[in-house]
Every structure is written in C-alpha cells, then in structure tokens.
Design a protein around this motif. Structure first.
Motif, PDB file in Angstrom:
ATOM      1  N   ALA A   1       0.830  -1.208   0.000  1.00  0.00           N
ATOM      2  CA  ALA A   1       0.000   0.000   0.000  1.00  0.00           C
ATOM      3  C   ALA A   1       0.867   1.260   0.000  1.00  0.00           C
ATOM      4  CB  ALA A   1      -0.926  -0.006   1.218  1.00  0.00           C
ATOM      5  N   MET A   2       1.918   1.271   0.791  1.00  0.00           N
ATOM      6  CA  MET A   2       2.821   2.429   0.840  1.00  0.00           C
ATOM      7  C   MET A   2       3.585   2.593  -0.470  1.00  0.00           C
ATOM      8  SD  MET A   2       2.250   3.794   3.793  1.00  0.00           S
ATOM      9  CE  MET A   2       3.598   4.759   4.502  1.00  0.00           C
TER      10      MET A   2
ATOM     11  N   GLY B   1       2.129   2.063  -3.280  1.00  0.00           N
ATOM     12  CA  GLY B   1       1.120   2.478  -4.252  1.00  0.00           C
ATOM     13  C   GLY B   1       0.540   1.347  -5.068  1.00  0.00           C
ATOM     14  N   ASN B   2       0.804   0.085  -4.687  1.00  0.00           N
ATOM     15  CA  ASN B   2       0.276  -1.056  -5.426  1.00  0.00           C
ATOM     16  C   ASN B   2      -0.928  -1.605  -4.643  1.00  0.00           C
ATOM     17  OD1 ASN B   2      -0.191  -3.545  -6.697  1.00  0.00           O
ATOM     18  ND2 ASN B   2       1.964  -3.721  -7.281  1.00  0.00           N
ATOM     19  N   SER B   3      -2.107  -1.023  -4.926  1.00  0.00           N
ATOM     20  CA  SER B   3      -3.300  -1.376  -4.160  1.00  0.00           C
ATOM     21  C   SER B   3      -3.770  -2.796  -4.439  1.00  0.00           C
ATOM     22  CB  SER B   3      -4.417  -0.383  -4.461  1.00  0.00           C
ATOM     23  OG  SER B   3      -4.682  -0.357  -5.865  1.00  0.00           O
ATOM     24  N   GLU B   4      -3.532  -3.295  -5.672  1.00  0.00           N
ATOM     25  CA  GLU B   4      -3.967  -4.651  -6.009  1.00  0.00           C
ATOM     26  C   GLU B   4      -3.260  -5.684  -5.144  1.00  0.00           C
ATOM     27  OE1 GLU B   4      -4.164  -7.653  -9.890  1.00  0.00           O
ATOM     28  OE2 GLU B   4      -3.622  -5.545 -10.158  1.00  0.00           O
ATOM     29  N   LYS B   5      -1.932  -5.564  -5.036  1.00  0.00           N
ATOM     30  CA  LYS B   5      -1.190  -6.517  -4.203  1.00  0.00           C
ATOM     31  C   LYS B   5      -1.535  -6.320  -2.729  1.00  0.00           C
ATOM     32  CE  LYS B   5       2.757  -7.827  -7.035  1.00  0.00           C
ATOM     33  NZ  LYS B   5       4.218  -8.004  -7.101  1.00  0.00           N
ATOM     34  N   ALA B   6      -1.743  -5.073  -2.335  1.00  0.00           N
ATOM     35  CA  ALA B   6      -2.103  -4.812  -0.944  1.00  0.00           C
ATOM     36  C   ALA B   6      -3.413  -5.508  -0.593  1.00  0.00           C
ATOM     37  CB  ALA B   6      -2.217  -3.311  -0.710  1.00  0.00           C
ATOM     38  N   ARG B   7      -4.438  -5.414  -1.491  1.00  0.00           N
ATOM     39  CA  ARG B   7      -5.737  -6.049  -1.223  1.00  0.00           C
ATOM     40  C   ARG B   7      -5.617  -7.577  -1.178  1.00  0.00           C
ATOM     41  NH1 ARG B   7      -7.671  -1.891  -4.662  1.00  0.00           N
ATOM     42  NH2 ARG B   7      -7.654  -3.314  -6.457  1.00  0.00           N
ATOM     43  N   PHE B   8      -4.693  -8.133  -1.997  1.00  0.00           N
ATOM     44  CA  PHE B   8      -4.487  -9.583  -1.969  1.00  0.00           C
ATOM     45  C   PHE B   8      -4.078 -10.045  -0.568  1.00  0.00           C
ATOM     46  CE2 PHE B   8      -1.294 -12.982  -2.037  1.00  0.00           C
ATOM     47  CZ  PHE B   8      -2.048 -14.028  -2.551  1.00  0.00           C
TER      48      PHE B   8
ATOM     49  N   TYR C   1       2.777   2.538  10.799  1.00  0.00           N
ATOM     50  CA  TYR C   1       2.207   1.208  10.588  1.00  0.00           C
ATOM     51  C   TYR C   1       0.700   1.317  10.338  1.00  0.00           C
ATOM     52  CZ  TYR C   1       2.117  -3.908  11.154  1.00  0.00           C
ATOM     53  OH  TYR C   1       1.995  -5.256  10.949  1.00  0.00           O
ATOM     54  N   ARG C   2       0.032   2.177  11.128  1.00  0.00           N
ATOM     55  CA  ARG C   2      -1.416   2.366  10.949  1.00  0.00           C
ATOM     56  C   ARG C   2      -1.714   2.888   9.548  1.00  0.00           C
ATOM     57  NH1 ARG C   2      -2.332   5.118  15.016  1.00  0.00           N
ATOM     58  NH2 ARG C   2      -3.604   3.736  16.316  1.00  0.00           N
ATOM     59  N   GLU C   3      -0.903   3.839   9.077  1.00  0.00           N
ATOM     60  CA  GLU C   3      -1.126   4.417   7.750  1.00  0.00           C
ATOM     61  C   GLU C   3      -1.082   3.342   6.673  1.00  0.00           C
ATOM     62  OE1 GLU C   3       0.870   7.691   4.653  1.00  0.00           O
ATOM     63  OE2 GLU C   3       1.779   7.331   6.626  1.00  0.00           O
ATOM     64  N   GLY C   4      -0.080   2.487   6.729  1.00  0.00           N
ATOM     65  CA  GLY C   4       0.038   1.445   5.722  1.00  0.00           C
ATOM     66  C   GLY C   4      -1.112   0.461   5.766  1.00  0.00           C
ATOM     67  N   LEU C   5      -1.527   0.043   6.970  1.00  0.00           N
ATOM     68  CA  LEU C   5      -2.621  -0.916   7.108  1.00  0.00           C
ATOM     69  C   LEU C   5      -3.943  -0.330   6.630  1.00  0.00           C
ATOM     70  CD1 LEU C   5      -1.656  -2.400  10.601  1.00  0.00           C
ATOM     71  CD2 LEU C   5      -1.538  -3.596   8.397  1.00  0.00           C
ATOM     72  N   LYS C   6      -4.179   0.941   6.969  1.00  0.00           N
ATOM     73  CA  LYS C   6      -5.419   1.585   6.530  1.00  0.00           C
ATOM     74  C   LYS C   6      -5.446   1.760   5.013  1.00  0.00           C
ATOM     75  CE  LYS C   6      -7.528   2.422  10.514  1.00  0.00           C
ATOM     76  NZ  LYS C   6      -8.857   1.828  10.827  1.00  0.00           N
TER      77      LYS C   6
END
Length: 638
Positions: free
Chosen positions: A587-588, A590-597, A629-634
């Motif tokens: 997520a940090m 900028g790859n939202s697809e992999k983050a959602r996986f 850490y919170r920023e990345g998880l959110k």
C-alpha cells in the motif's frame, strides 16, 4: 667438477650446474649413511645388512660386490671418486662431494640459529622419503636421522628466539615453530618455544579479563532487573573455566580439537590474500602456544579445505570439534576478512567477526589481529565447552531437548505446542534443565504473536519460565533472551533491551540472541540499529529462519524502505506469517492490487482482525512508528 648429494625429498646426485647425474640409488644411500657417520667409513658387512637386511648375509654380500663393481665403473665415467673400497671396508672421499646434510651436522660450537633457514627447508622435505630400501637397519637409521634433524631445528629455534629478530628472521622463526609443532604437538618444550614466538604471556591476562568482564555483567544483573533471586549455582569463574597453567603446559581431560582452514578468497586482491594467509599462520602459532585446544597440523587443514564433497566426514574422522573458517572479500577500502568459529556437532556459529582491511594497515597490524582472534576463540571455546558439559550431564534429557528444538524452527501454532510438550517431557527427566525452561518460554511468546489476540496470560507464562531458567543458570544467555522477548511484548521495552543486552554480552556471537535483540530494538523505534543487528545475525546464520527475515522486514518498514521490506518477506519459507506487513508495504508503494491480496489472505486466517485493537496491544515505543504502521494498514484496506 664438484658434485653434491641431495637427500631431502628425492635422493639424487647433482653436478655443479644443479643437473641430476645418473648414479645407482643404493650407492647414494651408502653415501648418505657415510656422511652422517663420524668416521667416514664402515665395513662391507654393515653396509650389506643396511641395504638388504639380516636374512641371508651371504647373498647380501654378493649383491654388495655387484653394486661396488657398478659404482667403480660409474665413478670412472664421471672421473670422480666418492667412495673407495678395500677388502673389508668402504671409505667416503669427503673432498669430492658436498651435501644438504652438512648444515645439519655443523660443529657444536657454531651458532645453530644461522642454519635455521637451511634446517627449515630440510625438514619441510622429508628425508629420503621415496628411497627404495626397506631393511630394518635402513628404516631405523632414517628415523634416527629425522629425530636429529628436529633436535637441530629446535636448538636453532631456541637460540633464535632469545635475541632481537629482523622481519625476515621472524618469518623463518614462525615457519620453524609451525614445523616443530606439526612434528611434536604434545611436547612441553615445543609449547614453551611457541609461547616465546607468539608472546602469549600477555595474552593470557587478556583472556582472563574477558572471563571476568562476563562474570561482572552477570553479577550486576539483580541491581538492574526485577528478576527473581539468584540461584545457588554461580557462574563459573575464570579459574574454574580455564587457568594459566592449563593454557601454557597442562592438557585438560578433554581438549577440544580445532581445524584452522586456509582463507577462502572472494576478492580479486591476490596480494591481500597472501597477507591473509600469513595472518592465518600467526593465528595457528597462537593456538599452539596457548595449548587450550588441539590444533590440527596446517598441512592437514589444507587437505581438508580442498575437499568439497566429504568435508563433514573428514571432520568426524579426525575428531574435529571446532572449525575456524575465514574468507577474504571486497576490494580497496571494502576489503575485509570474515572469521567464524563453528561447533561441528550442530553447526552452531560460536563466534564471528569481520576485520576491515581497508581501514587497517594489515601488514603492520596483523600480529594484533591474530592475537585478538586467538584470545577470542580460546575464550569462546572454553565458554562453549563449559556450557556443553552442562547440557550433556543428563543424556536422556538432552536428547529430548534436541527433539523439541526441531519444532521451534517453524513458526506455526501446532509446532509451538508440540515443542512445549517435548520440553515439558525434558523437565520430567531433569527438573532443573534451564534450556528447556527457556524454550518453553519461547513457545508462549511465539503463540502470542501467531494468534494476535493479545492474551496476556501467554506472556506471563513466558516471563515465568524465563525467570525460572535464569534462577537455575544465570550464566546462560537463553533465559535473559526469553525474558527480554516476553518483556517487549508486554510493553516493558526498556527492561527488554536491558535483558537482551546482557544475553548478547554472555553470548556475543549467538545469532538467535542478536536477532531477538534486533527485534526488540525495532519495537524500541530504533530501526537503523535493529537492521544493522539483524544483518549481522543473518551473516552469522545465512540459512536464516523466517523470524530473522520478519525482523529485517519490520525494521526496513520503519525506515521507509518498503521495497526492501517486501524483498525480505519474499525470502521467507512461509511468508503468510507477515501478510499484514506485506499489505501495508505494498500500500505504501502504491500497489493497491497486491495490498488487497494480502488483506484478503489475512482475513481468511484471522477474520476478526482490527487495526486499532491490534495497534493498541503491539508494543511500539514512539508514536511516529505506530502511526506509520497504521497508515500502511489503513491504505491497504484493513
């Protein structure tokens, strides 16, 4: 024309230009025999027995007469008489022949130290090694001569060590000392000479200070920690572990055996490799001098290092307990020598250190480096041997402990619970087996991390077992290590750092301790130091468990190095352990697809995961670190 006889290595006759001259081999053996005698002559009967033995003296004399005929003919062809013959005796003509033996038998009034280079070269080449003669008289004579060569070498070496030596002389003295050690590894006079060569007397005091420093650290712990009262079992003092007398002359009951392998070379700097090889020679001398362990001869170590397929079998065959492995790498200012001491029974890295040659003048400082390595390794072997003896006092408990250890290496709940069961079996065999208590403490801490439910009772159990382990053995690192882990997960970060600092002081090259120290430093919001420590732990233990890589990933994330974070996670055998960190990192980036996986995969195993609830119980010292850490998880979608 002047001729010379060479007896070390192949026995040959040489002309004045150094070219080999054909001459009967048994005639050359007679020349060697006469040259080593006092009178320069001997009887035909003695020579017959010398060459062909006692079994059939009549036949031997017949063989000798035929040999004499051939000698006379060949001497006539060369126009040189090396021997003359009468009816009863054979005489040496000294004026017609020189030999490499002459320097060995110089007049007793001569300064033998002047002969040291010649003696070294002579002893390096085995005397009459390939001579084709097997009579008892010949074999006995040859072995007697070898003893005389060593005696002359020892005499010359003793004289050389009593006066100031030049740089060139020091190199020869070291070489001579190593030759002497290879020939007489258990001789007390040899060790006395080695002490002079290495100047180890001052080093013994340095080694004593090393043990005392560790003892002082342990004794100061109660004043700095709320841990339970000390056990009645004290940490071993220096005198109990190793004494000056043991170091210098007396072998202990079981002296560990060390193989010092020649340096590997990952560098293109051949000149540095030559200096590094010389450094290894210095280190070998130091180990010989201290006599706290047995060092296999350099030649044997060289042969073992060349075997790539069956090295482990060779280590077992020659009863080698420890290996000191060295490797040169880099160029210029990045040139360094990495040294590590490995206990072969379980491939444990007992000690390791990197020496940066770019910042040191190696040629001038290699003596100091060699002393440092020798004294550190000697101290680590003594500490490790003391610990090993404790572990092996109850073989049944120790075996069960090793079985349980296998389950601790894979971070899954079933493995943690199986390891705990095995370790409790150990305690039924031996109720005061402290390492098993430390391992049980570890299973509770890891279960707390794996379940992510914040169950404080798991951490209280971990702390209780760790404290009990310290009460029983306050000189072992594992108890302090597990206490430090339990403390950090409870949020007592400063106490955790303190416990792990002591654990690392007790075992400064224990990769698992360094890795846990790095993890605590991450929680302490000191990610740069944490990354340096975990990198060192990975260097010590290159086939790293997932927990090392997880710690490295966490430190990298706190430093904002998100690409490095996912790279470390990608190396894990089971990367699902770090799915939350993977989601935050992608997520940090900028790859939202992999983050959602990774969010979906986390939800599959832990559907009730809540970011704020989790961060409320995760121990992180600085708010910026928790916010990151919170920023990345959110951002990932949690």
């Amino acid at each position: 024309m002047q001729f010379s006889l060479r007896t070390f290595g192949e026995v040959v006759l040489l002309d004045s230009a150094g070219h080999e001259v054909a001459f009967p081999e048994k005639a050359l053996l007679i020349l060697g025999y006469l040259l080593t005698g006092e009178t320069g002559y001997t009887s035909r009967t003695s020579i017959a027995r010398f060459l062909w033995g006692e079994d059939d003296i009549a036949n031997s004399l017949t063989n000798l007469r035929k040999l004499i005929s051939r000698i006379k003919k060949r001497q006539s062809e060369l126009n040189a008489d090396f021997m003359t013959f009468d009816d009863t005796d054979i005489h040496l003509v000294r004026s017609s022949l020189t030999s490499d033996l002459i320097s060995t038998y110089a007049d007793a009034s001569d300064d033998q130290s002047r002969n040291l280079p010649l003696l070294v070269r002579a002893v390096q080449s085995t005397f009459l090694e390939n001579a084709n003669c097997q009579s008892r008289a010949f074999v006995d004579w040859r072995e007697g001569e070898k003893k005389r060569h060593l005696a002359a070498l020892k005499e010359a070496l003793e004289i050389a060590t009593q006066r100031q030596a030049t740089a060139d002389e020091i190199a020869i003295i070291k070489e001579a000392a190593l030759l002497l050690f290879e020939a007489e590894p258990a001789d007390e006079n040899t060790h006395r000479i080695l002490l002079k060569v290495f100047d180890a007397e001052g080093g013994i005091e340095q080694l004593k200070r090393l043990f005392e420093r560790r003892k002082d650290l342990v004794s100061s712990w109660p004043a700095r920690s709320p841990a339970s009262p000390r056990s009645s079992i004290p940490a071993p003092t220096f005198d109990e572990a190793i004494s000056e007398h043991d170091l210098q002359t007396q072998p202990i009951l079981r002296i560990p055996r060390l193989a010092l392998l020649p340096p590997g070379n990952d560098s293109a700097d051949t000149a540095a490799l030559m200096v590094a090889s010389s450094l290894i020679e210095d280190i070998t001398l130091g180990f010989c001098a201290l006599n706290s362990l047995r060092v296999i001869a350099p030649y044997s170590a060289m042969q073992i290092s060349r075997q790539t397929e069956n090295q482990l079998a060779l280590f077992q065959q020659y009863d080698i307990n420890y290996v000191l492995d060295t490797r040169l790498s880099g160029l210029g200012n990045d040139l360094s020598l990495f040294s590590q001491l490995i206990y072969m029974s379980n491939s444990e890295v007992v000690w390791a250190e990197r020496f940066n040659f770019g910042k040191l003048d190696l040629a001038r400082n290699k003596r100091d480096i060699s002393r440092h390595i020798v004294l550190e390794v000697a101290g680590q072997v003594e500490r490790h041997e003391t610990t090993r003896i404790y572990f092996e006092q109850n073989p049944a408990a120790y075996h069960q402990y090793l079985v349980g250890q296998q389950y601790l290496h894979r971070l899954t709940l079933p493995n943690m619970r199986r390891a705990r069961k095995e370790m409790k079996t150990v305690l039924r065999e031996s109720a005061d087996f402290a390492p098993a208590m430390s391992s049980i403490a570890r299973t509770y801490s890891k279960e707390w991390l794996l379940t992510a439910r914040g169950d404080i009772e798991l951490l209280k159990s971990a702390e209780a077992y760790a404290t009990q382990a310290i009460e029983i053995r306050d000189d072992l690192a594992d108890g302090y290590r597990e206490l430090g882990v339990a403390k950090v997960l409870q949020g007592a970060i400063d106490e955790s750092v303190e416990a792990l600092e002591l654990a690392e002081a007790l075992s400064p090259h224990y990769a698992d301790v360094i890795a846990d120290h790095a993890d605590t430093l991450t929680h302490c919001s000191r990610p740069q130091l944490a990354l340096e420590k975990i990198t060192h732990a990975i260097e010590l233990n290159p086939l790293s468990p997932d927990s090392y890589l997880w710690t490295a990933a966490g430190a990298s994330y706190a430093l904002g190095q998100f690409s490095e974070t996912v790279e470390y996670i990608g190396k894990m055998a089971d990367s699902s352990l770090a799915d939350r960190l993977s989601a935050a990192s992608w997520a940090m980036l900028g790859n939202s697809e992999k983050a959602r996986f990774f969010v979906r995969r986390t939800r599959e195993t832990n559907p009730d995961f809540d970011v704020d609830r989790w961060l409320a119980i995760v121990p992180v010292k600085e708010q910026w670190h928790k916010d990151m850490y919170r920023e990345g998880l959110k951002k990932a979608g949690f």
